[in-house]
Each structure stands twice: as structure tokens, then as C-alpha cells.
Design a protein around this motif. Structure first.
Motif, mmCIF file in Angstrom:
data_model
loop_
_atom_site.group_PDB
_atom_site.id
_atom_site.type_symbol
_atom_site.label_atom_id
_atom_site.label_comp_id
_atom_site.label_asym_id
_atom_site.label_seq_id
_atom_site.Cartn_x
_atom_site.Cartn_y
_atom_site.Cartn_z
ATOM 1 N N SER A 81 -6.781 0.965 11.595
ATOM 2 C CA SER A 81 -6.101 2.026 12.347
ATOM 3 C C SER A 81 -5.307 2.937 11.423
ATOM 4 O O SER A 81 -5.228 4.151 11.644
ATOM 5 C CB SER A 81 -5.166 1.407 13.396
ATOM 6 N N LEU A 82 -4.730 2.353 10.355
ATOM 7 C CA LEU A 82 -4.001 3.174 9.392
ATOM 8 C C LEU A 82 -4.955 4.100 8.646
ATOM 9 O O LEU A 82 -4.628 5.267 8.398
ATOM 10 C CB LEU A 82 -3.257 2.275 8.408
ATOM 11 N N LEU A 85 -5.770 6.917 10.927
ATOM 12 C CA LEU A 85 -4.630 7.829 11.023
ATOM 13 C C LEU A 85 -4.534 8.729 9.794
ATOM 14 O O LEU A 85 -4.291 9.941 9.917
ATOM 15 C CB LEU A 85 -3.336 7.031 11.198
ATOM 16 N N ILE A 86 -4.721 8.154 8.610
ATOM 17 C CA ILE A 86 -4.654 8.950 7.377
ATOM 18 C C ILE A 86 -5.718 10.037 7.389
ATOM 19 O O ILE A 86 -5.445 11.207 7.090
ATOM 20 C CB ILE A 86 -4.813 8.040 6.142
ATOM 21 N N GLN A 87 -6.951 9.666 7.728
ATOM 22 C CA GLN A 87 -8.031 10.647 7.765
ATOM 23 C C GLN A 87 -7.774 11.718 8.832
ATOM 24 O O GLN A 87 -8.025 12.908 8.606
ATOM 25 C CB GLN A 87 -9.364 9.947 8.037
ATOM 26 N N THR A 88 -7.257 11.300 9.980
ATOM 27 C CA THR A 88 -6.979 12.255 11.067
ATOM 28 C C THR A 88 -5.897 13.241 10.650
ATOM 29 O O THR A 88 -6.003 14.446 10.904
ATOM 30 C CB THR A 88 -6.554 11.503 12.337
ATOM 31 N N ILE A 110 -4.834 7.298 -2.503
ATOM 32 C CA ILE A 110 -3.639 7.306 -1.652
ATOM 33 C C ILE A 110 -3.853 6.419 -0.427
ATOM 34 O O ILE A 110 -2.949 5.676 -0.016
ATOM 35 C CB ILE A 110 -3.293 8.749 -1.235
ATOM 36 N N SER A 111 -5.048 6.460 0.155
ATOM 37 C CA SER A 111 -5.347 5.621 1.315
ATOM 38 C C SER A 111 -5.226 4.142 0.961
ATOM 39 O O SER A 111 -4.634 3.356 1.707
ATOM 40 C CB SER A 111 -6.767 5.919 1.821
ATOM 41 N N ILE A 112 -5.783 3.760 -0.177
ATOM 42 C CA ILE A 112 -5.694 2.363 -0.617
ATOM 43 C C ILE A 112 -4.241 1.964 -0.843
ATOM 44 O O ILE A 112 -3.785 0.895 -0.398
ATOM 45 C CB ILE A 112 -6.504 2.158 -1.909
ATOM 46 N N LEU A 113 -3.498 2.825 -1.538
ATOM 47 C CA LEU A 113 -2.104 2.521 -1.857
ATOM 48 C C LEU A 113 -1.265 2.370 -0.598
ATOM 49 O O LEU A 113 -0.458 1.427 -0.477
ATOM 50 C CB LEU A 113 -1.534 3.626 -2.747
ATOM 51 N N LEU A 114 -1.448 3.270 0.370
ATOM 52 C CA LEU A 114 -0.674 3.195 1.607
ATOM 53 C C LEU A 114 -0.986 1.922 2.387
ATOM 54 O O LEU A 114 -0.079 1.251 2.899
ATOM 55 C CB LEU A 114 -0.955 4.422 2.470
ATOM 56 N N MET A 115 -2.274 1.564 2.490
ATOM 57 C CA MET A 115 -2.647 0.371 3.239
ATOM 58 C C MET A 115 -2.088 -0.891 2.590
ATOM 59 O O MET A 115 -1.627 -1.805 3.277
ATOM 60 C CB MET A 115 -4.170 0.288 3.363
ATOM 61 N N THR A 240 -12.456 -0.365 3.021
ATOM 62 C CA THR A 240 -12.383 0.570 4.146
ATOM 63 C C THR A 240 -12.359 2.012 3.657
ATOM 64 O O THR A 240 -13.042 2.883 4.211
ATOM 65 C CB THR A 240 -11.132 0.289 4.992
ATOM 66 N N ALA A 241 -11.581 2.284 2.614
ATOM 67 C CA ALA A 241 -11.512 3.649 2.082
ATOM 68 C C ALA A 241 -12.827 4.079 1.450
ATOM 69 O O ALA A 241 -13.153 5.268 1.427
ATOM 70 C CB ALA A 241 -10.382 3.744 1.054
ATOM 71 N N LEU A 242 -13.611 3.123 0.953
ATOM 72 C CA LEU A 242 -14.871 3.459 0.280
ATOM 73 C C LEU A 242 -15.960 3.843 1.275
ATOM 74 O O LEU A 242 -16.654 4.849 1.090
ATOM 75 C CB LEU A 242 -15.331 2.283 -0.577
ATOM 76 N N VAL A 243 -16.137 3.051 2.341
ATOM 77 C CA VAL A 243 -17.258 3.284 3.262
ATOM 78 C C VAL A 243 -16.837 3.495 4.710
ATOM 79 O O VAL A 243 -17.649 3.883 5.546
ATOM 80 C CB VAL A 243 -18.274 2.112 3.197
ATOM 81 N N GLY A 244 -15.560 3.210 5.039
ATOM 82 C CA GLY A 244 -15.130 3.312 6.421
ATOM 83 C C GLY A 244 -14.947 1.932 7.036
ATOM 84 O O GLY A 244 -15.322 0.916 6.447
ATOM 85 N N PRO A 245 -14.372 1.868 8.247
ATOM 86 C CA PRO A 245 -14.103 0.575 8.880
ATOM 87 C C PRO A 245 -15.389 -0.160 9.268
ATOM 88 O O PRO A 245 -16.297 0.417 9.853
ATOM 89 C CB PRO A 245 -13.304 0.962 10.136
#
Length: 322
Positions: A81-82, A85-88, A110-115, A240-245
Motif C-alpha cells: 500500500s505504501l 501511495l508513493i506512485q500515486t 526512494i521507494s525502497i528507502l521509504l518502505m 515491489t519497487a522493481l516489478v510491482g506488488p
């Protein structure tokens, strides 16, 4: 345990051969004589399959050992979900066309770091001395996941339909457009995190006995749980950041690993889960490309099979307890 060691090694060898055969079939099927071009195109996908299977298998088995629950996966912490949210937020603020044109390496990191930081912050705040803090952490993760999802839905409703359509391409797991730079970064992060987790496999074996037994046997439980949560979030967030959920992948490979490899030793459970992940991902992508002709995605196949397996698992466990 030594009596069963040859059987375990034979099972691992069989899974390894099956994974290699599937990868070879995927690389060579319907190349129409252009094997070199197919190798360049599909080889990058194979690398992504290996990394995602490695990250998901290691993270899910470790997380289920830590929580003592085979129905939970790291996604309960709200990482998917995070990511949504980041992508949105990025598509809402920057614009879909600009997001697709720009290089996404910074956004990826940044997505990896935040998660990873969100999970680490929660662990630092909640994993103190009380025995039930881990369950409070899981509940808070579910609440935050709901908050992230609701915020994402609110922003998506306000978006332009064309922007929303572009965003949906990011929110479904896809191996079709793998960025080489991101793949290299993901390889470094996932390999490093996996090596640290595998080095701690003896500690995980002890943790499998329960929190009290692990503490009595000399493990600093709070510090170890914080380290585990950080590594699990790092691996899950990178995949998740590489290919999506990919919602049910970890649940499928971890639980089948327990059935095929009935042992508490993680040095056997880890490679079993990884090989099963490779087999499942390559097989799913083969179905998506060759059978369904790209009319669906890997995440749809995973959710369909994973949902059926989840329901079967619940029914099976209830019948076994009666």
C-alpha cells in the motif's frame, strides 16, 4: 535428521533442475530463429525472476518464523500500500507522461528507502520489552496499510482519467519493462540482504522454537527482531519497487516449502522457497506471454492461484485441528 539429509538434497536438486529447464524453455520457446534477440529481451526478465524469487522467498520464510504464523506475509506491514501511495503521489504531482519520460532510478531508490524506514521506525517504537508488541506492530501495519490505500484511492479519484490509466501500468506486477539500472541496484540490495539473512539461519532456527526459548538460549530478541524486520522490509520493498506488488507469491512458496521440506532448518527452507518462486514466476510469465498472449499480467495469475491456495489452506488447517 542425518537420515533425511539425502532426501532433502535430492528434493533441492530436483527443484533446481526443474527451475533450469523452465528458464531454458522460456528463453528458447517461439524465438523464430532470433535467439540472440530473444536472449537479450528475455534474459533481463529471467534476472528479475531470480531476484524477486530470492527476495520474496527469504523475506516471507523469515517473517513467518518471526511471527510464528504461516498465514502472514510481509505485505501485512503495509509495504504494498505504501508503494501504491508513493506512485500515486508522484503521478498526481508530476504527471503520468513526465513520470514515464524521466529516468526512474531516484524514484526507485526512494521507494525502497521509504518502505524500509517506515518498518524500521515502527519496530523501534513498538518492539520494546512487552511480549505482545510484535502483534501490536502487525496491527499497526494493517492500519497504516488501510490509511495508505484510502489516501491512494482518494488521489486516484481526483486524477485525470488518462493519468490514472498510465498509473495502473505501474500498480500491477509486470516483468515486461525492466529497467537495467534499477535491475543492477536491486541485484546489489537483494543479494546483500539475502546473504545477511542466510548468515542468521541458525538464529532463525532457534527463533522457530518460540520467543521465550530463543531468549533463554541467549538471543537478544528485540535487537534481532528489529534487524529481521529491516531486512525483510528491504527485500520486500526492493522486489515491489522493481516489478510491482505480487500479493500471494510469498505465501504460496513459503507454505509449499513447509510441506515439501518438513524441517525447521532454514538452510533447507530458504533454497526450497527460492527455487519454488523461480518455478512459479517463470511458469506464470510463460502462461502470460504464450498462452494468454499478454492479455493478463503475472499478478493476476498469482492472485488467482494464491487466493485458491489460501482458501484451501484455511479449510485444511481447520479440518486437521478437529
Amino acid at each position: 535428521m542425518n537420515t533425511f539429509r539425502p532426501k532433502k538434497l535430492l528434493l533441492l536438486l530436483s527443484l533446481f533442475i526443474l527451475a533450469v529447464l523452465l528458464c531454458g524453455l522460456y528463453l528458447t520457446y517461439n524465438t523464430y530463429g532470433n535467439f540472440q534477440f530473444a536472449w537479450m529481451l528475455r534474459g533481463k526478465k529471467i534476472a528479475a525472476f531470480l531476484l524477486v524469487a530470492l527476495a520474496t522467498g527469504m523475506a516471507t520464510v523469515s517473517f513467518q518464523t518471526m511471527t510464528q504464523n504461516q498465514f502472514l506475509t510481509p505485505n501485512i506491514l503495509g509495504l504494498d500500500s505504501l508503494y501504491v501511495l508513493i506512485q500515486t503521489l508522484l503521478f498526481f504531482s508530476v504527471g503520468g507522461v513526465n513520470m514515464l519520460v524521466q529516468k526512474q532510478t531516484a524514484t526507485f531508490l526512494i521507494s525502497i528507502l521509504l518502505m524500509a524506514l517506515v518498518s524500521l521506525l515502527l519496530a523501534k517504537l513498538l518492539l520494546k520489552r512487552q511480549q505482545n508488541d510484535l502483534f501490536i506492530l502487525l496491527m499497526l501495519g494493517m492500519i497504516l496499510g488501510t490509511l495508505f490505500s484510502s489516501t491512494s484511492n482518494f488521489l486516484q479519484v481526483m486524477m485525470d482519467p488518462n493519468e490514472y490509466d498510465l498509473l495502473q501500468g505501474r500498480l500491477f506486477a509486470s516483468f515486461s519493462n525492466i529497467n537495467t539500472v534499477q535491475l543492477n541496484w536491486a541485484a546489489g540490495i537483494i543479494l546483500l540482504g539475502s546473504l545477511v539473512l542466510f548468515a542468521a539461519n541458525h538464529y532463525l532456527d532457534v527463533l522457530h522454537l518460540g520467543s521465550d526459548q530463543a531468549t533463554n538460549l541467549g538471543i537478544s530478541l528485540n535487537k534481532f527482531q528489529i534487524l529481521l524486520l529491516f531486512l525483510i522490509s528491504l527485500l520486500t520493498g526492493t522486489a515491489t519497487a522493481l516489478v510491482g506488488p505480487i500479493t500471494f507469491l510469498g505465501f504460496i512458496v513459503a507454505n509449499i516449502s513447509y510441506q515439501l521440506m518438513p524441517t525447521y532448518r532454514h538452510r533447507y527452507l530458504f533454497p526450497t522457497a527460492i527455487l519454488l518462486g523461480i518455478i512459479f514466476l517463470v511458469g506464470s510469465q510463460f502462461l502470460v506471454e504464450q498462452v494468454f498472449q499478454l492479455k493478463t499480467t503475472v499478478s493476476v495469475v498469482t492472485q488467482f492461484i494464491g487466493g485458491l491456495y489460501f482458501i484451501w489452506k484455511i479449510i485444511y488447517e481447520r479440518r486437521r485441528q478437529k
